[in-house]
Motif scaffolding. Sequence first.
Motif, PDB file in Angstrom:
ATOM      1  N   VAL A 190      46.590  32.023  33.741  1.00 44.02           N
ATOM      2  CA  VAL A 190      45.669  32.047  34.882  1.00 44.02           C
ATOM      3  C   VAL A 190      45.870  30.749  35.665  1.00 44.02           C
ATOM      4  O   VAL A 190      45.545  29.672  35.158  1.00 44.02           O
ATOM      5  N   GLU A 233      36.337  36.114  31.054  1.00 42.01           N
ATOM      6  CA  GLU A 233      36.680  36.691  32.356  1.00 42.01           C
ATOM      7  C   GLU A 233      38.069  37.336  32.305  1.00 42.01           C
ATOM      8  O   GLU A 233      38.288  38.413  32.885  1.00 42.01           O
ATOM      9  N   ALA A 234      39.013  36.691  31.608  1.00 39.12           N
ATOM     10  CA  ALA A 234      40.361  37.262  31.479  1.00 39.12           C
ATOM     11  C   ALA A 234      40.318  38.592  30.740  1.00 39.12           C
ATOM     12  O   ALA A 234      41.023  39.545  31.095  1.00 39.12           O
ATOM     13  N   GLU A 236      37.737  40.666  30.626  1.00 39.94           N
ATOM     14  CA  GLU A 236      37.123  41.656  31.517  1.00 39.94           C
ATOM     15  C   GLU A 236      38.116  42.128  32.572  1.00 39.94           C
ATOM     16  O   GLU A 236      38.157  43.308  32.925  1.00 39.94           O
ATOM     17  N   GLU A 237      38.944  41.183  33.044  1.00 38.55           N
ATOM     18  CA  GLU A 237      39.943  41.541  34.052  1.00 38.55           C
ATOM     19  C   GLU A 237      40.979  42.498  33.446  1.00 38.55           C
ATOM     20  O   GLU A 237      41.419  43.447  34.105  1.00 38.55           O
ATOM     21  N   ASP A 238      41.355  42.260  32.208  1.00 39.27           N
ATOM     22  CA  ASP A 238      42.307  43.150  31.541  1.00 39.27           C
ATOM     23  C   ASP A 238      41.720  44.555  31.403  1.00 39.27           C
ATOM     24  O   ASP A 238      42.429  45.558  31.576  1.00 39.27           O
ATOM     25  N   LYS A 239      40.434  44.610  31.092  1.00 38.72           N
ATOM     26  CA  LYS A 239      39.780  45.920  30.964  1.00 38.72           C
ATOM     27  C   LYS A 239      39.753  46.643  32.306  1.00 38.72           C
ATOM     28  O   LYS A 239      39.999  47.858  32.380  1.00 38.72           O
ATOM     29  N   ARG A 240      39.471  45.899  33.376  1.00 38.15           N
ATOM     30  CA  ARG A 240      39.436  46.519  34.708  1.00 38.15           C
ATOM     31  C   ARG A 240      40.820  47.017  35.107  1.00 38.15           C
ATOM     32  O   ARG A 240      40.969  48.091  35.697  1.00 38.15           O
ATOM     33  N   GLU A 241      41.846  46.220  34.767  1.00 39.65           N
ATOM     34  CA  GLU A 241      43.209  46.608  35.105  1.00 39.65           C
ATOM     35  C   GLU A 241      43.622  47.858  34.320  1.00 39.65           C
ATOM     36  O   GLU A 241      44.290  48.755  34.861  1.00 39.65           O
TER      37      GLU A 241
END
Length: 257
Positions: A190, A233-234, A236-241
């Motif tokens: 990041v 946050e990383a 959560e971002e992986d889950k969204r992706e």
Amino acid sequence: MFQQIDQHRTADAVVGQIELLILKGLLHSGDRLPSERDLAEQLGVSRPVLRDALKTLEDRNLIEARRGGGTYVCDLIGPIFSDAVVDLISRHSCAISDHFDFRRGIEAQAASLAAIRAAPSDISRLTGILEQMREAHAREDIAAEAALDLQFHHAVGEAAHNIILLHTLRSCYRILENGVYFDRERLYRVPAARADVLDQHAAIAAAISEGDPVAARQASEQHIDYVRAALLEAEEEDKREALAGLRRLLPSVAKSR
């Protein structure tokens, strides 16, 4: 590292010196001792006396003679948890928060003590590691940054000059080296986090160098708080992706039907 034994040149005196070097963290797990001749010369004892001392240390499971030659310090850093518990924790993310709670407290204490007790060579080491971190950051060497991150925290623990704290931290960091709780390289991928973490390490080093235990504690706590939040946050971002990827597949699946 080894000092001449001025008087009472007995095996017990040799054992005592080497035990203290191990206890104080100057001899690490896996370190190779000098040859018998060189070590006897450095200590100022006869080789028969040295052999008796090494035999005692070996009986106490502090050193070991390895096949192929050489005497080494044994692996003395035991795990905090059994392998079964480590595997259990790794399968349940709820334990990760507890891990950060533990690190927040113990690393803040180490930084505070380091600000009070750090020797000039400790400060020099921290400064050197920090400079290497800056160089790795400039060339975007994520693997090097992650490795130096761990070296930095090791150096802070050693600068605290507390034997129990030192060995506890080393055991704790062994788990981090295995990537059980989080992948350091994931954090360093990041861009904003890389710069922020570098600044945080610089703040910890500066507080220790200035001999300010309060600032060192606060800088350490803020660093752990940041890492915890950034990794969350990383995740959560992986889950969204992952969810977005599934959505992109949906039209193709529908057409195939």
